[in-house]
Design a protein around this motif. Structure first.
Motif, short mmCIF file in Angstrom:
data_model
loop_
_atom_site.label_atom_id
_atom_site.label_comp_id
_atom_site.label_asym_id
_atom_site.label_seq_id
_atom_site.Cartn_x
_atom_site.Cartn_y
_atom_site.Cartn_z
N LEU A 18 0.89 -1.05 0.12
CA LEU A 18 -0.16 -0.37 0.37
C LEU A 18 0.94 1.26 0.64
N ALA A 19 1.72 1.74 0.63
CA ALA A 19 2.41 3.00 0.98
C ALA A 19 3.21 2.88 -0.48
N GLY A 20 3.90 2.15 -0.91
CA GLY A 20 4.48 2.45 -2.16
C GLY A 20 3.30 2.93 -3.34
N PRO A 21 3.04 1.94 -3.26
CA PRO A 21 1.81 2.03 -4.68
C PRO A 21 0.89 3.12 -4.66
N TRP A 22 0.61 3.64 -3.54
CA TRP A 22 -0.43 4.62 -3.17
C TRP A 22 0.64 5.55 -3.52
N CYS A 23 2.12 5.97 -3.40
CA CYS A 23 2.27 6.87 -3.85
C CYS A 23 2.46 6.89 -5.07
N ASP A 148 1.36 -1.40 9.04
CA ASP A 148 1.00 -0.52 9.17
C ASP A 148 0.58 -0.90 10.65
N TYR A 149 -0.44 -1.93 11.08
CA TYR A 149 -0.83 -2.07 12.27
C TYR A 149 0.18 -2.07 13.23
N VAL A 150 1.38 -2.76 12.89
CA VAL A 150 3.17 -2.78 13.83
C VAL A 150 3.05 -0.74 14.55
N PHE A 151 2.68 -0.15 13.18
CA PHE A 151 3.10 1.29 13.50
C PHE A 151 2.17 1.54 13.95
N GLN A 152 1.50 1.80 13.94
CA GLN A 152 -0.12 1.86 15.05
C GLN A 152 0.38 1.65 16.29
N ALA A 178 -5.50 1.40 6.58
CA ALA A 178 -4.12 1.94 7.30
C ALA A 178 -3.41 2.78 6.74
N VAL A 179 -4.24 3.92 7.80
CA VAL A 179 -3.37 5.05 8.29
C VAL A 179 -2.26 5.60 7.84
N VAL A 180 -1.49 4.49 8.49
CA VAL A 180 0.20 5.73 8.18
C VAL A 180 0.70 5.32 7.33
N ASP A 181 0.45 4.04 6.41
CA ASP A 181 0.60 3.33 4.57
C ASP A 181 0.22 4.57 3.77
N GLY A 205 19.83 13.19 -8.74
CA GLY A 205 18.82 12.96 -8.36
C GLY A 205 19.76 12.60 -6.82
N GLN A 206 18.70 11.53 -5.90
CA GLN A 206 19.46 11.35 -4.51
C GLN A 206 18.33 10.35 -4.43
N HIS A 207 19.26 9.66 -3.01
CA HIS A 207 18.31 8.31 -2.61
C HIS A 207 16.73 9.25 -1.46
N LEU A 208 16.40 8.91 -1.87
CA LEU A 208 14.72 9.77 -0.33
C LEU A 208 15.23 7.99 0.42
N ASP A 209 14.69 8.43 1.85
CA ASP A 209 14.89 6.90 2.99
C ASP A 209 13.45 7.77 4.20
N ILE A 210 11.84 7.43 2.76
CA ILE A 210 10.32 7.35 4.06
C ILE A 210 10.88 6.18 4.87
N ALA A 211 10.59 6.18 6.44
CA ALA A 211 10.28 4.86 7.09
C ALA A 211 8.90 5.43 7.40
N LEU A 212 8.10 4.17 7.80
CA LEU A 212 6.60 4.16 8.35
C LEU A 212 6.95 4.81 10.52
N LEU A 213 7.75 4.49 10.56
CA LEU A 213 7.86 4.63 11.58
C LEU A 213 8.06 5.82 12.26
N ASP A 214 8.59 6.37 11.16
CA ASP A 214 9.37 7.85 11.45
C ASP A 214 7.84 8.54 10.98
N VAL A 215 6.98 7.88 10.41
CA VAL A 215 5.70 8.89 10.25
C VAL A 215 4.59 8.60 10.79
N ALA A 216 4.71 7.12 11.09
CA ALA A 216 3.98 7.30 13.16
C ALA A 216 3.92 8.11 13.67
N VAL A 217 5.51 8.19 14.06
CA VAL A 217 5.33 8.96 15.15
C VAL A 217 5.27 10.82 14.74
N ALA A 218 5.32 11.30 13.57
CA ALA A 218 4.75 12.41 13.36
C ALA A 218 3.45 12.61 13.21
N LEU A 219 2.86 12.31 12.57
CA LEU A 219 1.05 11.70 12.90
C LEU A 219 0.75 12.07 13.99
#
Length: 385
Positions: A18-23, A148-152, A178-181, A205-219
């Motif tokens: 979900l997270a990648g395909p949503w992007c 997602d469930y783990v990070f919620q 799956a709100v975190v995803d 270009g560049q390497h982008l590092d996106i973590a579900l845990l980071d997003v969960a904390v920010a949410l």
């Protein structure tokens, strides 16, 4: 028009679930050419996440799960096993021509096949390479998978979601989607767009590092700030807002509504509608801070008042007085609602095999027209790749 904003941008999508395909669906909706690489036999895991499934309109055995349909429109599917030398070479060639690559494998997985950022940067220095993982590219848990469930739970969201201790059904509760995803997909979309904009100036270009845990904390947003300011853990408050009152669900004579009081003026108008104008002058309830402090008493009073009228009676008076409220709709009621219909949120994509596929319009594309491109069958575009 935003539907054509990313025309000419080529996206190589190695992500699943979900997270990648949503992007990448966001990028496709904005006009990018997205090529989804899937295993020839299994494909994206969510192809099997059903029921429900949509069966092919032409009578064949083809089908698509509703889950897969929700996050893969507008993409081409090529079936490649990159675990073979030939398959890895095919993906490298696609990456050589790509502007963006999105992947969500465990850290180090793609390095084994020469598909990691450093390997692909050597052949395409302009590549924006997005990695979505559970815990990020570094740190003591970087090698662990996660859903997602783990990070919620791990990110704190579930600790203050659910009925309060001592109430029926009191326990930590996850959200219904799956709100975190989904939020990770949105953060990832923003990061990709920013990297493409930056590339115009730098040429690389560049390497982008996106973590579900980071997003969960920010949410955690205001709840996280509440803790950082006060040092106190937010508690489960059911449907009540932690910082505004009254801001929760109440039962009327024939059903439920959401009362959403955001300031003292709105509360005064609500009290007039409720036939209790003196309540707004009571020192216990005159200000939002006082109402939060005395919320149990206020809630008990309102819980007795709301069942004395129907929802229609309450909401008609609220509209006339400018008191914010909201309904609690089923999905059937959502898609039948006149405002949802007016905004064109339910749309149809047409596929030559599957027929008409029901879709939800991207919120970024309000007021813009143009046919939606359907999600692909597994390997549908392999021959043309």
């Amino acid at each position: 028009m935003l539907q054509r904003a990313l025309e000419g941008v080529r996206v190589l999508d190695l992500s699943r679930i979900l997270a990648g395909p949503w992007c990448t669906q966001n990028l496709a909706d904005l006009g990018a050419a997205v090529t989804k690489v899937e295993h020839p036999e299994r494909g994206d895991d969510t192809r099997g996440w059903g029921p429900p499934y949509l069966q092919a309109a032409d009578g064949s055995d083809a089908r698509l799960s509703a889950y897969f349909i929700s996050c893969n429109r507008g993409k081409r599917s090529v079936a490649i096993d990159y675990g073979t030398p030939e398959g890895a070479a095919q993906v490298r060639e696609l990456a050589r021509q790509a502007d963006v690559l999105v992947e969500n494998y465990k850290v180090g997985t793609l390095r084994r096949y020469g598909l990691d950022y450093d390997s692909l940067k050597a052949i395409n220095p302009r590549l924006v390479y997005l990695s979505i993982t559970g815990f990020g590219q570094d740190g003591p848990m970087a090698d662990k998978p996660g859903y997602d469930y783990v990070f919620q739970g791990m990110g704190g969201l579930m600790s203050y979601t659910g009925q309060p201790d001592g109430s029926p059904g009191a326990a930590p509760l996850r959200t219904g989607v799956a709100v975190v995803d989904l939020s990770t997909g949105m953060y990832a979309t923003s990061a990709v767009l920013a990297a493409l904009y930056q590339r115009q100036a730098t040429g690389v270009g560049q390497h982008l590092d996106i973590a579900l845990l980071d997003v969960a904390v920010a949410l955690n947003a205001n709840q996280g700030a509440n803790y950082l300011v006060s040092g106190e853990n937010p508690q489960r408050t059911g449907n009540a807002h932690p910082n505004c009152a009254p801001y929760e669900v109440f039962r009327c004579a024939d059903g439920y509504l959401i009362l959403a009081i955001g300031n003292d003026g709105q509360f005064a108008r609500f009290c007039t509608v409720a036939g209790l104008p003196g309540l707004a002058r009571d020192a216990r309830y005159a200000t939002n801070s006082a109402r939060i402090e005395h919320l149990p008493q206020l809630r008990a009073l309102l819980t007795e008042i709301f069942p004395t009228r129907t929802r229609a009676a309450w909401t008609g008076a609220f509209d006339a007085a400018g008191v914010p409220w909201g309904p609690i709709h089923t999905m059937e009621e959502v898609f039948a609602h006149p405002q949802v219909r007016h905004r064109g949120l339910q749309q149809v994509a047409r596929h030559p095999v599957m027929g008409d596929l029901p879709m939800v319009r991207n919120p970024m594309l309000a007021g813009q027209t143009g046919p939606l491109q359907p999600p692909p069958l597994l390997g549908e575009h392999t021959a043309a790749a």
